[in-house]
Design a protein around this motif. Sequence first.
Motif, short mmCIF file in Angstrom:
data_model
loop_
_atom_site.label_atom_id
_atom_site.label_comp_id
_atom_site.label_asym_id
_atom_site.label_seq_id
_atom_site.Cartn_x
_atom_site.Cartn_y
_atom_site.Cartn_z
N ARG A 19 0.86 -1.17 0.00
CA ARG A 19 0.00 0.00 0.00
C ARG A 19 0.90 1.23 0.00
NH1 ARG A 19 -3.00 3.11 4.21
NH2 ARG A 19 -5.12 3.46 3.43
N ALA A 20 0.63 2.16 -0.89
CA ALA A 20 1.40 3.41 -0.94
C ALA A 20 0.43 4.58 -0.84
CB ALA A 20 2.21 3.49 -2.23
N VAL A 21 0.75 5.53 0.03
CA VAL A 21 -0.10 6.69 0.23
C VAL A 21 0.66 7.94 -0.20
CG1 VAL A 21 -1.43 8.05 1.88
CG2 VAL A 21 -1.27 5.57 2.16
N LEU A 22 0.08 8.68 -1.13
CA LEU A 22 0.64 9.96 -1.57
C LEU A 22 -0.29 11.04 -1.03
CD1 LEU A 22 1.66 7.74 -3.56
CD2 LEU A 22 1.80 9.52 -5.29
N ARG A 23 0.30 12.13 -0.55
CA ARG A 23 -0.52 13.21 0.00
C ARG A 23 -0.17 14.53 -0.66
NH1 ARG A 23 0.48 10.00 4.56
NH2 ARG A 23 -1.44 9.29 5.57
N CYS A 24 -1.19 15.36 -0.77
CA CYS A 24 -1.01 16.71 -1.31
C CYS A 24 -1.44 17.69 -0.22
CB CYS A 24 -1.86 16.88 -2.56
SG CYS A 24 -1.54 18.41 -3.46
N THR A 25 -0.58 18.64 0.11
CA THR A 25 -0.95 19.60 1.15
C THR A 25 -0.82 21.03 0.63
OG1 THR A 25 1.32 19.58 2.01
CG2 THR A 25 -0.26 18.08 3.05
N GLU A 26 -1.74 21.85 1.12
CA GLU A 26 -1.79 23.27 0.74
C GLU A 26 -2.44 23.98 1.92
OE1 GLU A 26 -3.12 26.96 -0.37
OE2 GLU A 26 -4.54 25.38 0.09
N THR A 27 -1.88 25.12 2.33
CA THR A 27 -2.30 25.72 3.61
C THR A 27 -3.04 27.05 3.48
OG1 THR A 27 -0.09 26.69 3.75
CG2 THR A 27 -0.47 24.64 4.95
N ASP A 28 -2.99 27.71 2.31
CA ASP A 28 -3.49 29.08 2.25
C ASP A 28 -4.89 29.24 1.66
OD1 ASP A 28 -1.08 29.89 3.30
OD2 ASP A 28 -0.18 30.29 1.34
N GLY A 29 -5.33 28.28 0.86
CA GLY A 29 -6.56 28.45 0.12
C GLY A 29 -7.79 28.55 1.01
N SER A 30 -8.67 29.51 0.68
CA SER A 30 -9.95 29.64 1.36
C SER A 30 -10.97 30.11 0.33
CB SER A 30 -9.85 30.66 2.49
OG SER A 30 -11.08 30.77 3.15
N PRO A 31 -12.02 29.34 0.05
CA PRO A 31 -12.35 28.05 0.67
C PRO A 31 -11.29 26.99 0.41
CG PRO A 31 -13.67 28.41 -1.30
CD PRO A 31 -12.94 29.69 -1.03
N PRO A 32 -11.25 25.93 1.25
CA PRO A 32 -10.23 24.89 1.07
C PRO A 32 -10.28 24.34 -0.35
CG PRO A 32 -11.40 24.56 3.13
CD PRO A 32 -12.13 25.65 2.38
N PRO A 33 -9.12 24.14 -0.96
CA PRO A 33 -9.10 23.68 -2.35
C PRO A 33 -9.43 22.21 -2.50
CG PRO A 33 -6.86 23.84 -1.51
CD PRO A 33 -7.77 24.37 -0.44
N THR A 34 -9.77 21.83 -3.72
CA THR A 34 -9.85 20.42 -4.07
C THR A 34 -8.56 20.07 -4.80
OG1 THR A 34 -11.02 20.95 -6.11
CG2 THR A 34 -12.36 20.37 -4.20
#
Length: 101
Positions: A19-34
């Motif tokens: 199992r491999a998990v890749l994550r995408c993070t982003e902290t500034d967007g409002s409303p929270p991004p997709t």
Amino acid sequence: VPPSKPVAHVPSSATIGSRAVLRCTETDGSPPPTFRWYRDGALMPTDPKTSQAFKNSSYTMDTTTGELIFEPLSGFDTGDYSCEASNNVGSPQRSNAIRME
């Protein structure tokens, strides 16, 4: 607030069949991004079975959390992965691509 450039958290090497998990993070967007994922520059469909290019992959994608989970991982999944964050403000932002072997 438009999203800032997201960061893709991609394991540089992973074991076939695991199992491999890749994550995408982003902290500034409002409303929270997709989030959307790309492999080798090609947009990955949320369901791999709908695409000839990705039908040999087995993954689930959560566009809200930015998680891309391969289970099981196959040899077809090697490639350069990047993610894109977008909300309804400003233009989508794409991360740097990271290679997963």
